[in-house]
Design an enzyme around this catalytic site. Sequence first.
Site, PDB file in Angstrom:
ATOM      1  N   ARG A 212      -0.323  15.333  77.361  1.00  0.00           N
ATOM      2  CA  ARG A 212      -1.763  15.561  77.529  1.00  0.00           C
ATOM      3  C   ARG A 212      -2.002  15.823  79.012  1.00  0.00           C
ATOM      4  NH1 ARG A 212      -4.491  10.362  77.611  1.00  0.00           N
ATOM      5  NH2 ARG A 212      -4.773  10.817  79.805  1.00  0.00           N
TER       6      ARG A 212
ATOM      7  N   HIS B  33      -7.838  11.846  79.216  1.00  0.00           N
ATOM      8  CA  HIS B  33      -8.036  11.511  77.789  1.00  0.00           C
ATOM      9  C   HIS B  33      -9.316  12.145  77.260  1.00  0.00           C
ATOM     10  CE1 HIS B  33      -8.748   9.233  74.138  1.00  0.00           C
ATOM     11  NE2 HIS B  33      -9.894   8.825  74.631  1.00  0.00           N
TER      12      HIS B  33
ATOM     13  N   TYR C  41      -4.136   5.670  86.543  1.00  0.00           N
ATOM     14  CA  TYR C  41      -2.998   5.136  85.789  1.00  0.00           C
ATOM     15  C   TYR C  41      -1.770   6.044  85.740  1.00  0.00           C
ATOM     16  CZ  TYR C  41      -5.218   7.923  82.038  1.00  0.00           C
ATOM     17  OH  TYR C  41      -5.786   8.926  81.299  1.00  0.00           O
TER      18      TYR C  41
END
Lengths: 339, 332
Positions: free
Chosen positions: B232, B236, B245
Amino acid sequence: MTELIERDDATTEPPAAELSMQQAINRALRVLLAEDPATLVFGEDVGALGGVFRVTDGLQKEFGDQRVFDTPLAESAIMGMAVGLAMNGWRPVPELQFDGFAYPAVDQIVNQVARMNYRTRGAAPMPITLRLPSFGGIQAPEHHGESLEALFAHTPGLKVAAPSDAAEAYSLLLQSVRSDDPVVYMEPKARYWDRGPVELREPTDPIGTSRIVRHGRHATLIAWGAMVHRCLKVAELAAEDGVDLEVLDLRWLKPIDAAGLAASVSRTRRAVVVHEAPLTAGLGAEVAALVTENCFRDLAAPVQRVTGFDVPYPAGPLEPQYLPTIDRVLFAVQRTLEY
Amino acid sequence: MDHLPADLTRELYRHMRTARDLDTEAIALQRQGVFPAYVSVRGQEAAQVASASALDSTRDFVFPTYREMAAALAYGVEMVGYMSTHRALWHGGLYDVMASRFGAVNAVVGGPVPHAVGWAVGERLRGDDGVALAYFGDGASSEGDVHESMNFAGVFRAPVVFFCQNNQWALSVPNDRQVAGGSVAARAEGYGLPGVLVDGNDAGAVYEATAEAVARARRGGGPTVIEALTYRVEPHSTSDDPTRYRDGAETARWRERDPVTLLRRALLSAGHAAEADLAEDDARAREHAARIRDGVAAAPEPDGSDLFTHVFRETTEELSRQRRTWQEEVEL
């Protein structure tokens, strides 16, 4: 016995059979499986064993293991499978073996079964009837006796039925399974073995209607499932003291028969609602609110509630003290009469 | 690419290109405030388009979650209706789920997987040969429903393809903190199913793996687990900040493996298309994406009465009463 389900001859009234509730549900499932080849019965141990309560006894033999089949032990997948089957044109009648084991399936029931018709704007109806052996009174192990009606009645998109005797079990199940809406059909375990006359004929009252099982003048006892029988006993005892109680079997917990409740309580002017589930935020609160909204001027006393306590479902020896006892209901009747 | 027919590879390219452009348009719509939020599919176009293209949309059925825009496009779903869910016009989307044979958008990521098994069992019971395909991600592979579904499918030998797009990030949690046991495909063995790990950025490899699984299911050979390893590359969702992160260098490396670019190169080197053909495809994709964008931006908001219309097939007196109350308040 097959003549009992002969429904073609309209000139003769079908005879009343003396059946236990468990047999009556079995008869209804036979009718439903026979009349619609899309109807499927599945769950844990419903096949060769015929269900732990023998409700599905003989169905696999009669209809084959493609129509009546065992699944692996996984309640969420059982309900999720029902969703996919419904989307593929089937009419699923899954069984979850005990009410406490419905909790692992709550996501599928609440997020999927209840919402799919809405989510798809009517493209994917969910004609699913979840048969759920429910409530207490059999001193079962933990998780084998719960009262989940408030949870399911609170969920938009679900209808909820709870029969109180063999005859009701037969007709309510026919209605539930034939409905294109999902129904949680809560079978009172404590009544499975009680026998009564069952006229094996088509249900006549619409979905969402209650029934008066005993007429009376002084107060209305409102109950469902096994508590209806208990309320009838209370009424018999009260009658010995000259108190004439009406007993109303709610039988549909969603939709609730607000008009039927109002009609009865407006006549008797007093109401006591009796259920097995804990008091707080239970369905009794909904019933009391409906009665108050619709009959405020007719009420001679506040609606009384006699319920289970706000405690986790207790072990066998304490169960009789947890469930509404005859004495607790009688005290509530006394309170409402003396108000 | 050499071993796949030229017209098929061109079609995969057109769909992937359109999905890429529509994704870009969707992010723009979110920035303009038309979409409250959006979940990008960028980088996963090969996994989605190639797998969906291996299905037969006249007899199979797809069960998506919420990041399957490119699959929907390739499967032939009406895309204005599909994208309406990202404009929050209706949860689940405004396309016809049953006519499209493409399930409603679903945010309970493991939730639709058992639906695929039920649909597939129903197909077999009727004696038909359709196949159900369930899309889910690496995060969803941790959900109990996915495990229960694989077990059910194994027991019933249901014609279902479990298609895991492992994009390596379940929101902020990386693969090694999400998937124990090495891979999702490895789990298949425990359920007695074939498990296939495939390069999710290689459209040809994804197509072949899916076509094989579908063919096996169709001839009665039971379910398959496919894990398409992809990435990805975007956050998100448009509300997410991945710099908190993950390492930007990792994302940059995956952008180098862009599935659209990889397919473009492969088509050219296999002689399936010339630069001019692909330039024409690119132009058409841009126009197609713009038409969908305009359609969804202009789509009318649902009528308030829709609140009540589809709760039940046979509505209740109480719900009708609430609808009347709502109507009276609206008319005030």
